[in-house]
Design a protein around this motif. Structure first.
Motif, mmCIF file in Angstrom:
data_model
loop_
_atom_site.group_PDB
_atom_site.id
_atom_site.type_symbol
_atom_site.label_atom_id
_atom_site.label_comp_id
_atom_site.label_asym_id
_atom_site.label_seq_id
_atom_site.Cartn_x
_atom_site.Cartn_y
_atom_site.Cartn_z
ATOM 1 N N ASP A 97 9.860 8.290 -11.117
ATOM 2 C CA ASP A 97 9.155 7.395 -11.774
ATOM 3 C C ASP A 97 8.435 6.230 -10.590
ATOM 4 O OD1 ASP A 97 11.405 6.192 -10.660
ATOM 5 O OD2 ASP A 97 11.526 4.700 -12.395
ATOM 6 N N ILE A 98 8.995 6.261 -9.514
ATOM 7 C CA ILE A 98 8.067 5.521 -8.613
ATOM 8 C C ILE A 98 7.450 6.318 -7.325
ATOM 9 C CG2 ILE A 98 8.283 3.583 -6.759
ATOM 10 C CD1 ILE A 98 10.797 2.773 -8.544
ATOM 11 N N LEU A 99 6.458 6.423 -7.418
ATOM 12 C CA LEU A 99 5.498 7.312 -6.285
ATOM 13 C C LEU A 99 4.494 6.455 -5.736
ATOM 14 C CD1 LEU A 99 5.184 10.400 -8.585
ATOM 15 C CD2 LEU A 99 6.624 10.459 -6.733
ATOM 16 N N PRO A 100 4.061 6.731 -4.492
ATOM 17 C CA PRO A 100 3.335 5.928 -3.423
ATOM 18 C C PRO A 100 1.763 5.499 -4.266
ATOM 19 C CG PRO A 100 3.890 8.046 -2.240
ATOM 20 C CD PRO A 100 4.459 8.040 -3.780
ATOM 21 N N ARG A 101 1.059 6.486 -4.787
ATOM 22 C CA ARG A 101 -0.203 6.180 -5.359
ATOM 23 C C ARG A 101 -0.367 6.131 -6.886
ATOM 24 N NH1 ARG A 101 -4.377 9.613 -1.908
ATOM 25 N NH2 ARG A 101 -2.769 11.128 -2.100
ATOM 26 N N LYS A 102 0.019 7.212 -7.478
ATOM 27 C CA LYS A 102 0.133 7.371 -9.018
ATOM 28 C C LYS A 102 1.291 7.553 -9.387
ATOM 29 C CE LYS A 102 -3.447 9.115 -11.212
ATOM 30 N NZ LYS A 102 -4.110 8.208 -12.110
#
Length: 298
Positions: free
Chosen positions: A227-232
């Protein structure tokens, strides 16, 4: 000779062949089988009398027309007293149940038959689950069976075409942790399946995944993403995929550390199919994935 009226003019084998070709090509896309029933009638009343022989054939043909569904297709084979019936979106079990009904009705003196004549049928059933079948080869199989010394009311099952063609299934892993991404990929690569060829790609970020265009094909597609990613992030990817016209092809696994009931409900309402709370057992993950594959092959 009695005059017989008909509801439809039956097609011959050469006229049916193009329809069969179109129907078999749809099998790979829809994963819905069709079944072809071939019937041979033994007229046993004065079979040396050609006029009576033809009349018996016409009465049997009229009977079949009265028994098939509007979605089924009855056609005439080249040999006298032989027919084929294409049962669309039906399997071998449906076909044998259909034959049980008409065979039972004949033996029970159903009024649909003219009681002055004696009938005896034999049949061959071929369930089609692959587009790797040639209509004329199927007819050759039927001719071989019908030239055997079959007993009246005997049903032969042709199993040559009931193994589905392996389908290409895309699997995407979107996870920025390189080690964990590798573990997930290794776990999926070890899965054995008869019905699918798994085409696995991994991505560091949701932005890379969307920009790659990897999601734009028509193949069924399992997406396993954090669910948590650097850009998208995962929710943005989820929103993008669920806004596509063919969004039902995606089965989406969301990996997260959020375990509140509100977060879980929100994820499912947004279109997530499976919710994985980190850290999760890889055996459980594999079991969930295998269950997804089972549903897809049905």
């Amino acid at each position: 000779m009695t005059n017989i009226s008909y509801k439809d003019q039956l097609l011959g084998v050469d006229e049916v062949a193009p329809f069969f070709h179109l129907l078999k090509e749809n099998i790979a896309r829809s994963r819905l089988a069709m079944t072809v029933v071939f019937l041979k009638n033994f007229p046993v009343s004065d079979s040396e009398n050609n006029d009576l022989y033809l009349e018996i054939e016409q009465h049997a043909q009229h009977y079949f027309i009265s028994k098939i569904r509007e979605t089924d297709l009855l056609f005439k084979l080249n040999e006298p007293n032989q027919w084929g019936i294409i049962l669309m979106q039906s399997g071998e079990r449906d076909a044998t149940a259909f034959l049980d009904r008409i065979f039972h009705e004949k033996n029970g003196n159903d009024p649909s038959f003219v009681t002055n004549y004696q009938y005896a049928f034999c049949a061959m059933v071929a369930e089609i689950k692959t587009n790797q079948v040639n209509f004329y080869e199927l007819l050759d199989d039927t001719n071989e069976v019908f030239h055997e010394n079959l007993s009246p009311w005997e049903v032969k099952i042709n199993t040559k075409y009931n193994i589905p063609q392996r389908q290409n299934l895309k699997v995407s892993i979107i996870e920025n942790n390189e080690i964990f991404r590798g573990i997930l990929k290794s776990t999926i690569q070890k899965i054995q399946t008869k019905h699918f060829t798994l085409d696995i790609q991994d991505f560091v970020d949701g932005y890379d995944f969307i920009e790659s265009g990897w999601h734009l094909s028509s193949h069924p597609h399992i997406v396993i993403m954090n669910d948590i990613l650097p850009r998208k992030n995962g929710l943005e990817v989820l929103d993008t995929l669920r806004s596509l016209p063919n969004q039902k092809k995606f089965i989406i696994y969301m990996m997260t550390r959020r375990n509140s009931q509100t977060d879980i409900i929100s994820a499912y309402e947004s279109g997530v199919d499976e919710y994985l709370i980190k850290p999760f057992d890889l055996r459980l993950f594999k079991a969930q994935l295998l269950r997804t594959l089972e549903r897809l092959q049905q």
